[in-house]
Design an enzyme around this catalytic site. Structure first.
Site, mmCIF file in Angstrom:
data_model
loop_
_atom_site.group_PDB
_atom_site.id
_atom_site.type_symbol
_atom_site.label_atom_id
_atom_site.label_comp_id
_atom_site.label_asym_id
_atom_site.label_seq_id
_atom_site.Cartn_x
_atom_site.Cartn_y
_atom_site.Cartn_z
ATOM 1 N N HIS A 20 4.912 -75.416 -1.636
ATOM 2 C CA HIS A 20 4.353 -75.381 -2.995
ATOM 3 C C HIS A 20 5.469 -75.193 -4.033
ATOM 4 O O HIS A 20 5.430 -75.766 -5.119
ATOM 5 C CB HIS A 20 3.330 -74.252 -3.120
ATOM 6 N N ASP A 33 -0.592 -83.832 -2.500
ATOM 7 C CA ASP A 33 -0.915 -83.329 -1.167
ATOM 8 C C ASP A 33 0.315 -83.399 -0.249
ATOM 9 O O ASP A 33 1.169 -84.266 -0.420
ATOM 10 C CB ASP A 33 -2.054 -84.188 -0.589
ATOM 11 N N LEU A 77 3.523 -86.662 -23.871
ATOM 12 C CA LEU A 77 2.632 -86.677 -22.705
ATOM 13 C C LEU A 77 1.839 -85.378 -22.572
ATOM 14 O O LEU A 77 2.365 -84.291 -22.819
ATOM 15 C CB LEU A 77 3.487 -86.899 -21.447
HETATM 16 C C1 FPP Z 1 -1.670 -79.507 -1.515
HETATM 17 O O1 FPP Z 1 -0.779 -79.452 -0.413
HETATM 18 C C2 FPP Z 1 -1.118 -78.778 -2.666
HETATM 19 C C3 FPP Z 1 -1.723 -77.729 -3.314
HETATM 20 C C4 FPP Z 1 -3.015 -77.180 -2.932
HETATM 21 C C5 FPP Z 1 -1.074 -77.047 -4.460
HETATM 22 C C6 FPP Z 1 -0.273 -77.919 -5.344
HETATM 23 C C7 FPP Z 1 0.269 -77.204 -6.508
HETATM 24 C C8 FPP Z 1 1.475 -77.441 -7.052
HETATM 25 C C9 FPP Z 1 2.420 -78.444 -6.534
HETATM 26 C C10 FPP Z 1 1.951 -76.720 -8.264
HETATM 27 C C11 FPP Z 1 0.888 -76.342 -9.221
HETATM 28 C C12 FPP Z 1 1.457 -75.759 -10.431
HETATM 29 C C13 FPP Z 1 0.826 -74.871 -11.247
HETATM 30 C C14 FPP Z 1 1.518 -74.426 -12.469
HETATM 31 C C15 FPP Z 1 -0.495 -74.306 -10.938
HETATM 32 P P1 FPP Z 1 -1.286 -78.833 0.943
HETATM 33 O O2 FPP Z 1 -0.985 -77.372 0.936
HETATM 34 O O3 FPP Z 1 -2.738 -79.150 1.128
HETATM 35 O O4 FPP Z 1 -0.423 -79.567 2.003
HETATM 36 P P2 FPP Z 1 -0.856 -79.884 3.516
HETATM 37 O O5 FPP Z 1 -2.014 -80.852 3.437
HETATM 38 O O6 FPP Z 1 0.375 -80.486 4.096
HETATM 39 O O7 FPP Z 1 -1.233 -78.589 4.160
#
Ligand code: FPP
Length: 249
Positions: free
Chosen positions: A42, A25, A136
């Site tokens: 992201h 997050d 892993l």
């Molecule tokens: C939450 O941060 C993050 C996500 C919803 C997406 C996380 C995904 C990745 C890091 C990569 C995934 C990889 C693949 C291959 C699918 P947020 O956007 O909620 O952050 P915020 O709370 O600061 O708004």
């Protein structure tokens, strides 16, 4: 390997959690702090995931389950959802070759329904390319919701009872675990030992509600793109200071 050693940093890494779950997050806030669009967070989050996966595999972690997209995330702005749906394509092209060299096996859990064809195709390619790896397991929770997973399981078992294949009295915790999406993981590592959530939020957000019943929880204010190998070691060191009792004394 780190064995029973105390690192120079003072971190104790003797017991390595075999299955770690991560709620990644804080990507949006990371980008906002840099006056960048949320999607840049992201993108940076993918780099963080790559580094953390490699360190975890070097430490001897067996399974890393990462919350990449929840069933609730569809309510985000359309352009952000579309961007996240392209990440598996980038993941396959840019990150899988190195993971493959580290003997990492990619798996996925979540509903395939509703995911774009290209997203699924890229994930399937990653699964296929790494299917023989014995290191892993990097398990993506993609379009995953914990309660929905339990509902599916209850439906399956109810159908088995209706078809006289199952007696209600034979329903056990193990049987339920065997119907959840984590049943595709190695048997001993279905449930996370440690669950990490970054960015200071103190919730578990429908991530592995059944599987997390006895997990140790670790919360850090670090935003996901800033979370690195040292941060992972810090979390493991904290886990090592805990005493898991599983309800005993
Ligand atoms: C939450 O941060 C993050 C996500 C919803 C997406 C996380 C995904 C990745 C890091 C990569 C995934 C990889 C693949 C291959 C699918 P947020 O956007 O909620 O952050 P915020 O709370 O600061 O708004």
């Amino acid at each position: 390997m780190f064995g029973l050693k105390r690192q120079k940093t003072g971190l104790i890494l003797d017991k390595i959690p075999k299955h770690i779950g991560i709620i990644m997050d804080g990507n949006g806030r990371w980008a906002k702090k840099r006056l960048q669009p949320r999607v840049m967070g992201h993108k940076a989050g993918m780099d963080a995931l790559q580094k953390v996966t490699i360190v975890a595999s070097q430490l001897g972690v067996k399974v890393l389950t990462v919350y990449a997209f929840s069933t609730e995330n569809w309510s985000r702005p359309e352009d952000e959802v579309s961007f996240i749906m392209t990440l598996p394509v980038t993941f396959f092209d840019k990150y899988v070759p190195e993971l493959d060299q580290h003997n990492v096996r990619v798996q996925m859990m979540g509903s395939r329904q509703g995911l774009p064809k290209e997203t699924l195709a890229a994930m399937d390619k990653a699964l296929e390319k790494t299917r023989h790896n014995s290191g892993l397991v990097l398990n993506f929770a993609l379009n995953y919701g914990g309660r929905a997973e339990i509902v599916e399981t209850v439906r399956d078992l109810a159908q088995d009872v209706l078809d006289a294949r199952l007696n209600p009295g034979d329903i056990t915790e193990d049987l339920i675990s065997g119907h959840l999406m984590t049943s595709r993981l190695p048997y001993l590592y279905r449930d996370p030992d440690l669950v990490i959530r970054t960015s200071g939020e103190l919730r578990t957000s429908n991530f592995l509600p059944w599987q997390m019943a006895y997990s140790e929880l670790y919360f850090t204010d670090t935003l996901w793109p800033d979370f690195d190998g040292d941060a992972l070691k810090e979390a493991i060191s904290d886990y090592n200071r805990r005493h898991r009792r599983f309800g005993g004394v």
